[in-house]
Scaffold this active site. Sequence first.
Site, PDB file in Angstrom:
ATOM      1  N   GLY A  13      28.645  96.889   8.267  1.00  0.00           N
ATOM      2  CA  GLY A  13      29.372  98.065   7.731  1.00  0.00           C
ATOM      3  C   GLY A  13      29.674  98.126   6.359  1.00  0.00           C
ATOM      4  O   GLY A  13      29.226  96.909   5.487  1.00  0.00           O
ATOM      5  N   LEU A  15      32.361  97.506   4.337  1.00  0.00           N
ATOM      6  CA  LEU A  15      32.924  96.252   3.524  1.00  0.00           C
ATOM      7  C   LEU A  15      32.304  94.917   4.230  1.00  0.00           C
ATOM      8  O   LEU A  15      32.202  94.050   3.308  1.00  0.00           O
ATOM      9  CB  LEU A  15      34.515  96.202   4.287  1.00  0.00           C
ATOM     10  CG  LEU A  15      35.387  94.952   3.940  1.00  0.00           C
ATOM     11  CD1 LEU A  15      35.304  94.973   2.402  1.00  0.00           C
ATOM     12  CD2 LEU A  15      36.652  95.343   4.545  1.00  0.00           C
ATOM     13  N   ASP A  36      29.639  92.131  19.847  1.00  0.00           N
ATOM     14  CA  ASP A  36      30.496  93.159  20.320  1.00  0.00           C
ATOM     15  C   ASP A  36      31.678  92.530  20.306  1.00  0.00           C
ATOM     16  O   ASP A  36      32.157  91.680  21.130  1.00  0.00           O
ATOM     17  CB  ASP A  36      29.991  93.651  21.638  1.00  0.00           C
ATOM     18  CG  ASP A  36      30.950  94.665  22.279  1.00  0.00           C
ATOM     19  OD1 ASP A  36      32.031  95.014  21.632  1.00  0.00           O
ATOM     20  OD2 ASP A  36      30.466  95.203  23.429  1.00  0.00           O
ATOM     21  N   ALA A  68      35.228  97.727  13.061  1.00  0.00           N
ATOM     22  CA  ALA A  68      36.251  98.962  13.313  1.00  0.00           C
ATOM     23  C   ALA A  68      35.617 100.027  13.919  1.00  0.00           C
ATOM     24  O   ALA A  68      34.398 100.541  13.678  1.00  0.00           O
ATOM     25  CB  ALA A  68      37.055  99.249  12.193  1.00  0.00           C
ATOM     26  N   THR A 109      44.642  99.463   8.148  1.00  0.00           N
ATOM     27  CA  THR A 109      44.362 100.731   7.237  1.00  0.00           C
ATOM     28  C   THR A 109      45.706 101.338   7.015  1.00  0.00           C
ATOM     29  O   THR A 109      46.810 101.104   7.762  1.00  0.00           O
ATOM     30  CB  THR A 109      43.475 101.597   8.296  1.00  0.00           C
ATOM     31  OG1 THR A 109      43.481 102.773   7.513  1.00  0.00           O
ATOM     32  CG2 THR A 109      44.101 101.800   9.497  1.00  0.00           C
ATOM     33  N   ASP A 110      45.665 102.204   5.918  1.00  0.00           N
ATOM     34  CA  ASP A 110      46.602 102.911   5.513  1.00  0.00           C
ATOM     35  C   ASP A 110      47.175 103.907   6.891  1.00  0.00           C
ATOM     36  O   ASP A 110      48.388 104.536   6.941  1.00  0.00           O
ATOM     37  CB  ASP A 110      46.531 103.766   4.337  1.00  0.00           C
ATOM     38  CG  ASP A 110      45.424 104.798   4.442  1.00  0.00           C
ATOM     39  OD1 ASP A 110      44.244 104.260   5.013  1.00  0.00           O
ATOM     40  OD2 ASP A 110      45.449 105.581   3.892  1.00  0.00           O
ATOM     41  N   TYR A 133      43.208 107.056  16.025  1.00  0.00           N
ATOM     42  CA  TYR A 133      42.586 105.867  14.975  1.00  0.00           C
ATOM     43  C   TYR A 133      43.607 105.158  14.525  1.00  0.00           C
ATOM     44  O   TYR A 133      43.663 103.779  14.671  1.00  0.00           O
ATOM     45  CB  TYR A 133      41.952 106.502  13.821  1.00  0.00           C
ATOM     46  CG  TYR A 133      41.589 105.440  12.710  1.00  0.00           C
ATOM     47  CD1 TYR A 133      40.603 104.546  13.079  1.00  0.00           C
ATOM     48  CD2 TYR A 133      41.960 105.626  11.304  1.00  0.00           C
ATOM     49  CE1 TYR A 133      39.958 103.593  12.086  1.00  0.00           C
ATOM     50  CE2 TYR A 133      41.585 104.610  10.387  1.00  0.00           C
ATOM     51  CZ  TYR A 133      40.694 103.750  10.741  1.00  0.00           C
ATOM     52  OH  TYR A 133      40.383 102.759   9.833  1.00  0.00           O
ATOM     53  N   LYS A 137      44.412 101.309  15.268  1.00  0.00           N
ATOM     54  CA  LYS A 137      44.631 100.050  14.352  1.00  0.00           C
ATOM     55  C   LYS A 137      45.908  99.357  14.291  1.00  0.00           C
ATOM     56  O   LYS A 137      46.094  98.356  14.084  1.00  0.00           O
ATOM     57  CB  LYS A 137      44.301 100.777  13.105  1.00  0.00           C
ATOM     58  CG  LYS A 137      42.742 100.882  12.659  1.00  0.00           C
ATOM     59  CD  LYS A 137      41.852  99.941  12.928  1.00  0.00           C
ATOM     60  CE  LYS A 137      41.910  99.023  11.662  1.00  0.00           C
ATOM     61  NZ  LYS A 137      40.782  98.162  11.763  1.00  0.00           N
ATOM     62  N   TRP A 161      41.026 104.193   2.021  1.00  0.00           N
ATOM     63  CA  TRP A 161      39.775 105.235   1.289  1.00  0.00           C
ATOM     64  C   TRP A 161      38.795 104.556   0.560  1.00  0.00           C
ATOM     65  O   TRP A 161      38.388 104.303  -0.502  1.00  0.00           O
ATOM     66  CB  TRP A 161      40.811 105.913  -0.008  1.00  0.00           C
ATOM     67  CG  TRP A 161      41.660 106.856   0.506  1.00  0.00           C
ATOM     68  CD1 TRP A 161      42.273 106.696   1.510  1.00  0.00           C
ATOM     69  CD2 TRP A 161      41.991 108.070  -0.096  1.00  0.00           C
ATOM     70  NE1 TRP A 161      43.311 108.112   1.680  1.00  0.00           N
ATOM     71  CE2 TRP A 161      43.168 108.481   0.469  1.00  0.00           C
ATOM     72  CE3 TRP A 161      41.605 108.475  -1.459  1.00  0.00           C
ATOM     73  CZ2 TRP A 161      43.602 109.778  -0.127  1.00  0.00           C
ATOM     74  CZ3 TRP A 161      42.227 109.589  -1.932  1.00  0.00           C
ATOM     75  CH2 TRP A 161      43.393 110.377  -1.261  1.00  0.00           C
TER      76      TRP A 161
END
Length: 303
Positions: A13, A15, A36, A68, A109-110, A133, A137, A161
């Site tokens: 991905g 990141l 997985d 994610a 995440t934010d 989402y 998370k 972001w």
Amino acid sequence: MADLALLVSGGRGQLGSDLAARASGYVHAPGSAELDVTDPAAVADAVDALVAAARAEGLPPVVVNAAAYAAVDAAEENEERAFAVNAQGPWHLACACLRAGVPLVHVSTDYVFSGDTDRPYRTDDSPGPRSVYGRSKLAGERAVHVVAEYGARAWVVRTAWLYGPSGGNFVKTMARLERERDKLSVVDDQTGSPTYTADLADGLLALAARVVGPDAPAQRLLHATGGGSTTWYGFARAVFEELGADPDRVRPCTTAEFPRPAPRPAYSVLSDDAWREAGLPPLRHWRDALAAAFADHGPALRG
């Protein structure tokens, strides 16, 4: 950067790709097709293989979970899958790491926050996700913390972001729309901190190097984003500037004018006080990082 034996789940991905590219030592960065995270046996095997490789290389092992289900809108109709990847996956990883004695760095995440504030969120602020989402998370964070109570050495890092040369993201979308449209409207009532994946990868690797040593941060929940803040509209104008296009072609609009299936936090700036207090290097200001990203990966970002 210290040499490590690193397993990066979600390694294909945005990141994960930068983590794999910027790490030194032994790196295994499987994508979801290869590992997985919803399969506990596969996760256990991957962590065991990491331990064996670390022993052979003489390097300390660390797992960084960048896997994610990040399709925010699609998650509204695929809740079971979102929770499988974002909540059960971190649980399996944390359990496998506990059993093997391997530190875990988990990326969150934010979106775990509601966005109903006007100051940067601290790590001790109460979460209140408004989307599937975000809830999935947050469940992943809590799963990691539960396993940590049983002795797992685990850290959760929230970010926001993200953009970089791999995968789809806002910067690439703006570059495409700049070619396709004379003018475009972008929401100006959602505020956050754009984060260049290369900068976050360096920060996570600095944390990984710390967690294998005697001076691991006592704070198990940290925030790491690009410095400063802007709106999506301000971010879009900056992208146009980097493209050499007229930023006045971007016009502001409201979230109400651009409805999406999943609600977004109106304000999701994250305070990096805990990150700095842990002695970790702060990420660059978002605008400086964007300029560097185009200098580093202009063709990939332009598409």
